[in-house]
Design a protein around this motif. Structure first.
Motif, short mmCIF file in Angstrom:
data_model
loop_
_atom_site.label_atom_id
_atom_site.label_comp_id
_atom_site.label_asym_id
_atom_site.label_seq_id
_atom_site.Cartn_x
_atom_site.Cartn_y
_atom_site.Cartn_z
N SER A 136 0.85 -1.19 0.00
CA SER A 136 0.00 0.00 0.00
C SER A 136 0.88 1.24 0.00
N ASN A 137 0.59 2.17 -0.92
CA ASN A 137 1.49 3.28 -1.22
C ASN A 137 0.81 4.64 -1.06
N ASP A 138 1.62 5.62 -0.73
CA ASP A 138 1.15 6.98 -0.46
C ASP A 138 1.20 7.83 -1.73
N ARG A 139 0.03 8.10 -2.31
CA ARG A 139 0.00 8.84 -3.57
C ARG A 139 0.42 10.30 -3.43
N GLN A 140 0.70 10.74 -2.24
CA GLN A 140 1.18 12.11 -2.02
C GLN A 140 2.44 12.38 -2.85
N TYR A 141 3.23 11.31 -3.10
CA TYR A 141 4.53 11.52 -3.72
C TYR A 141 4.72 10.74 -5.02
N TYR A 142 3.64 10.30 -5.65
CA TYR A 142 3.81 9.69 -6.97
C TYR A 142 2.73 10.21 -7.91
N ARG A 143 3.01 10.18 -9.19
CA ARG A 143 2.04 10.63 -10.20
C ARG A 143 1.40 9.45 -10.93
N HIS A 144 2.21 8.45 -11.23
CA HIS A 144 1.74 7.36 -12.07
C HIS A 144 1.74 6.02 -11.33
N GLY A 145 1.88 6.05 -10.02
CA GLY A 145 1.93 4.82 -9.25
C GLY A 145 0.56 4.28 -8.90
N GLN A 146 0.56 3.25 -8.07
CA GLN A 146 -0.68 2.61 -7.67
C GLN A 146 -0.39 1.64 -6.53
N GLU A 147 -1.43 1.06 -5.97
CA GLU A 147 -1.28 -0.08 -5.07
C GLU A 147 -0.67 -1.24 -5.86
N GLN A 148 0.04 -2.13 -5.17
CA GLN A 148 0.77 -3.18 -5.88
C GLN A 148 0.51 -4.56 -5.27
N LEU A 149 0.61 -5.57 -6.11
CA LEU A 149 0.59 -6.97 -5.68
C LEU A 149 1.69 -7.70 -6.44
N TRP A 150 2.63 -8.27 -5.68
CA TRP A 150 3.78 -8.96 -6.27
C TRP A 150 3.59 -10.47 -6.22
N HIS A 151 3.82 -11.13 -7.37
CA HIS A 151 4.01 -12.58 -7.37
C HIS A 151 5.31 -12.87 -6.61
N VAL A 152 5.25 -13.72 -5.60
CA VAL A 152 6.47 -14.17 -4.92
C VAL A 152 6.43 -15.69 -4.89
N GLU A 162 -3.58 -7.47 -17.13
CA GLU A 162 -3.98 -8.64 -17.92
C GLU A 162 -4.29 -9.83 -17.03
N GLU A 163 -3.70 -9.87 -15.85
CA GLU A 163 -3.95 -10.95 -14.90
C GLU A 163 -5.09 -10.64 -13.94
N GLY A 164 -5.69 -9.46 -14.09
CA GLY A 164 -6.83 -9.12 -13.26
C GLY A 164 -6.61 -8.02 -12.24
N TRP A 165 -5.36 -7.60 -12.06
CA TRP A 165 -5.07 -6.56 -11.07
C TRP A 165 -5.57 -5.21 -11.58
N GLN A 166 -6.32 -4.52 -10.74
CA GLN A 166 -6.90 -3.23 -11.14
C GLN A 166 -6.18 -2.09 -10.45
N PRO A 167 -5.75 -1.08 -11.18
CA PRO A 167 -5.05 0.05 -10.57
C PRO A 167 -5.93 0.77 -9.55
N VAL A 168 -5.37 1.02 -8.37
CA VAL A 168 -6.02 1.80 -7.32
C VAL A 168 -5.00 2.80 -6.80
N GLN A 169 -5.39 4.05 -6.72
CA GLN A 169 -4.51 5.10 -6.21
C GLN A 169 -5.15 5.72 -4.97
#
Length: 550
Positions: free
Chosen positions: A243-259, A271-278
C-alpha cells in the motif's frame, strides 16, 4: 489428517469437502455494543511518545509480543527522534494494567519508525525486525526481554533508507523467512526537495538457509507505508500486497507482487486481473468477513478508505469495494471536526466485545497541520453487526480523543479475555486502554465467551505464519490467516483471540502453511490453549503470576 485441495472448474474455486459451507455467507448473532475502555497509561507506568520532524510524520508503530516467556504481551514502542522503548508487562490477571521499562542500549535505538515481532531462527524466542531511518536492525531474542544485534550474524543488509513497512513469510522448504521491506522517500530527495520514492526490497535466505542473501530490488517503489504477505487466493503460497502513499507519486498505484519460490518477484498485471487503485495508502488489515474462505482487505487512506473483496472468486486478484455497503468508509470524524476529512493510519480486525462478530479499529490523526483535513479526528471502533455491516462505537467505548494517532494494537494485556488497546500518538504520550467490558475499572464485567490460542510447530516457522485458523462455535464459523505485516509500522505475535458469543465451547481446525489440515480440536470457552502440530487436542494454558517465567 488430510491435505486441502483447491478444485478449479468453470472459474469457480472451492475447497473439496467444504464447498457447501462456503457457498452461502452466513452472519451470526447480534452486536452487543461497544465495550467500555478505561485509559491507564500513566497509572500503568507506560510513559512514552513518538516525536520528530518531517521524517517522523509517518510511522510510530508498536510491536506486541511476549519477550520473557510468561504469556503476557510486552510492548516495543517506536520513538522517532526519541529512543525507542521496551516495556515488560506486569499486569495481574483481570486487573489494572502495569508495565515497567526495560532499558538497554540494544533496544533504546534512535530514529525508529516501527517494529514487527518474528521468530526468525525458530528457537522459540521472539526476535524483532526494527524499521529505522538509516540502518534497519534485526534483534535476536535471548529470553527475559534481552536482545542482541543480529545483522552481522544473519548477514542482514539493513540498508540506509527510510523504511516504513515490513512483512515476512516462509517460502516452501526454507528454514529462514523471506522478508519484505517497504521504503518511503529517498532521504536525500527530502533534503533537496525533489521528493523521490525509494525502491523496496526483498530478502531471501542464501544457499546456507540460515542467513540472508543480497537484497532483491522491488521496483518501482511508490512510497510504501504498509506491506502484507497473504495467500489471498489459497493457492498455497503468499503474494506481497503493498500500500502506497499517492502524495509523492504521479503514475503509481497499489501493488501486488508474485512471490514464487525460486523465481524473481514480478508484479501482477492488469492482464492478470489486477486493477489500478490510487490512494494515500497507510495501513492494511485482512480478515475473512464474508465467510467464503478468502480474506477481505481494508486499506486506510485520507478520506478514501477501501474495504475490498474478490469480485469473481480467487482466479484473479480483481477486487470490488464494499466499504459503503458495509458501513466502513470512516472517511469523516464522527465527533470533532465534522465537516473535514479524516486521515487514517493503522487498521485491525478483532472481536472486542466477544459476540462472535469481528469489529474494526482504525487509528486517526492529522499528518501534522495539513489543511483541509480534520485536526480533531478521533480513532474509530467500528462494531460488527449481524447483517455484516459496521456501526461506530468509539464514543460509547470512551476512546474518542483528538491526539494524532499512528500505530496501534488490540491485545489481551491482562489475560482476562477482553482485548485492551494501545495507541501510539505523535508528540503525545501513548494511550493505553483497559477493556472492562460492561463494567467499570473497579468491577469489570465480561461480554460473551472467548478463546485465546497459540499455534505452534517444530522447526522453521515455529509460529506457523501462513496457516489458517478456523474456529466453529455452534453455527458460527470464523477464519483468520496468521500473518506478519500489515497495520501501520507495527504488529503482534502471540495469542490469537476469538469471541464466541453465547457458545461455551469451540472447535479449532488448523490448515498448516504446507496445506495439511488437522482434524478439529475441541476447546472449552473462556481460556487459553496451545495448538501444537503433531500433538492431539488443545493444551490448556494458565498464566503464572507476574514476573514468573514459564
Amino acid at each position: 489428517m488430510g491435505r486441502r485441495r483447491w478444485v478449479m472448474a468453470s472459474g469457480v474455486v472451492a475447497v473439496a469437502g467444504l464447498a457447501t459451507a462456503f457457498a452461502v455467507p452466513r452472519l451470526w448473532g447480534s452486536s452487543s455494543g461497544a465495550p467500555r475502555y478505561v485509559e491507564e497509561a500513566a497509572a500503568a507506568g507506560l510513559v512514552h511518545a513518538y516525536d520528530g520532524d518531517f521524517f517522523h510524520f509517518v510511522g510510530g508503530g508498536v510491536a506486541v509480543f511476549d519477550c520473557d516467556g510468561d504469556g503476557r504481551q510486552d510492548l516495543f514502542l517506536a520513538g522517532g527522534s526519541r529512543p525507542a522503548a521496551l516495556f515488560r508487562n506486569r499486569s495481574p490477571v483481570g486487573g489494572a494494567l502495569r508495565f515497567e521499562r526495560v532499558s538497554s542500549a540494544t533496544t533504546d535505538l534512535s530514529d525508529v519508525v516501527g517494529a514487527y515481532p518474528i521468530d526468525i531462527d525458530g528457537d522459540g524466542t521472539v526476535d524483532l525486525a526494527v524499521l529505522r531511518i538509516g540502518q534497519n536492525v534485526l534483534l535476536r531474542g535471548k529470553g527475559d526481554c534481552r536482545f542482541e544485534p543480529a545483522n552481522q550474524t544473519w548477514h542482514y543488509d539493513g540498508g540506509d533508507d527510510w523504511t516504513t513497512a515490513f512483512s515476512a513469510t516462509w517460502e516452501s522448504g526454507d528454514a529462514f523467512p523471506t522478508l519484505a521491506l517497504g521504503n518511503y522517500l529517498e532521504p536525500d530527495s527530502v533534503r533537496d526537495r525533489s521528493y523521490t520514492c525509494a525502491d523496496n526490497q526483498l530478502l531471501r535466505p542464501d544457499a546456507s538457509g540460515r542467513r540472508f542473501g543480497q537484497p532483491i530490488k522491488l521496483a518501482p517503489g511508490y512510497c510504501s507505508l504498509s506491506m502484507l504477505f497473504s495467500d489471498w487466493n489459497r493457492s498455497g503460497h503468499a503474494d506481497l500486497r503493498v500500500s502506497n502513499d499517492r502524495q509523492y507519486y504521479r503514475h503509481g498505484q497499489e501493488q501486488l507482487w508474485h512471490v514464487l519460490p525460486g523465481r524473481a518477484p514480478t508484479l501482477w498485471t492488469a492482464e492478470e486481473g489486477w486493477q489500478p487503485v490510487q490512494i494515500w495508502g497507510m495501513g492494511i488489515a485482512s480478515y475473512d468477513l464474508t465467510g467464503d474462505g478468502y480474506p477481505e482487505v481494508f486499506l486506510t487512506s485520507q478520506a478514501d478508505n477501501r474495504l475490498q473483496t474478490l469480485a469473481d472468486g480467487p482466479m484473479q486478484p480483481r477486487y470490488r469495494d464494499i466499504a459503503v455497503e458495509r458501513g466502513a468508509t470512516a472517511h469523516e470524524p464522527y465527533t470533532g471536526d465534522l465537516e473535514l476529512r479524516s486521515t487514517a493510519w493503522h487498521a485491525e480486525f478483532q472481536d472486542v466485545n466477544n459476540d462472535g462478530l469481528v469489529d474494526l479499529f482504525i487509528s486517526k490523526g492529522n499528518v501534522e497541520a495539513q489543511q483541509g483535513y480534520a485536526d480533531r479526528d478521533p480513532n474509530n471502533l467500528l462494531m460488527g453487526r449481524e447483517d455484516g455491516t459496521f456501526t461506530e462505537g468509539g464514543l460509547d467505548a470512551g476512546i474518542a480523543n483528538f491526539a494524532r494517532s499512528r500505530g496501534a494494537a488490540l491485545a489481551d494485556l491482562n489475560l482476562d479475555g477482553l482485548l485492551d488497546l494501545v495507541v501510539v500518538d505523535r508528540r503525545a504520550n501513548v494511550e493505553l486502554y483497559r477493556n472492562v467490558g460492561r463494567g467499570t475499572a473497579a468491577a469489570p464485567a465480561a461480554m460473551g465467551h472467548w478463546i485465546g490460542i497459540r499455534v505452534l510447530q517444530d522447526g522453521a516457522n515455529r509460529d506457523a505464519v501462513g496457516a489458517w485458523v478456523e474456529v466453529r462455535a455452534g453455527d458460527r464459523v470464523m477464519r483468520r490467516e496468521i500473518t506478519i505485516g500489515g497495520g501501520h509500522a507495527g504488529g503482534q505475535l502471540g495469542w490469537i483471540h476469538f469471541g464466541l458469543g453465547e457458545a461455551r465451547e469451540a472447535s479449532v481446525t488448523i490448515t498448516w502453511p504446507d496445506g495439511e489440515v488437522d482434524a478439529p480440536r475441541a476447546m472449552a470457552a473462556d481460556g487459553f490453549g496451545i495448538v501444537q502440530r503433531g500433538v492431539d487436542g488443545v493444551q490448556p494454558w494458565s498464566p503464572p503470576s507476574p514476573g514468573a517465567a514459564d
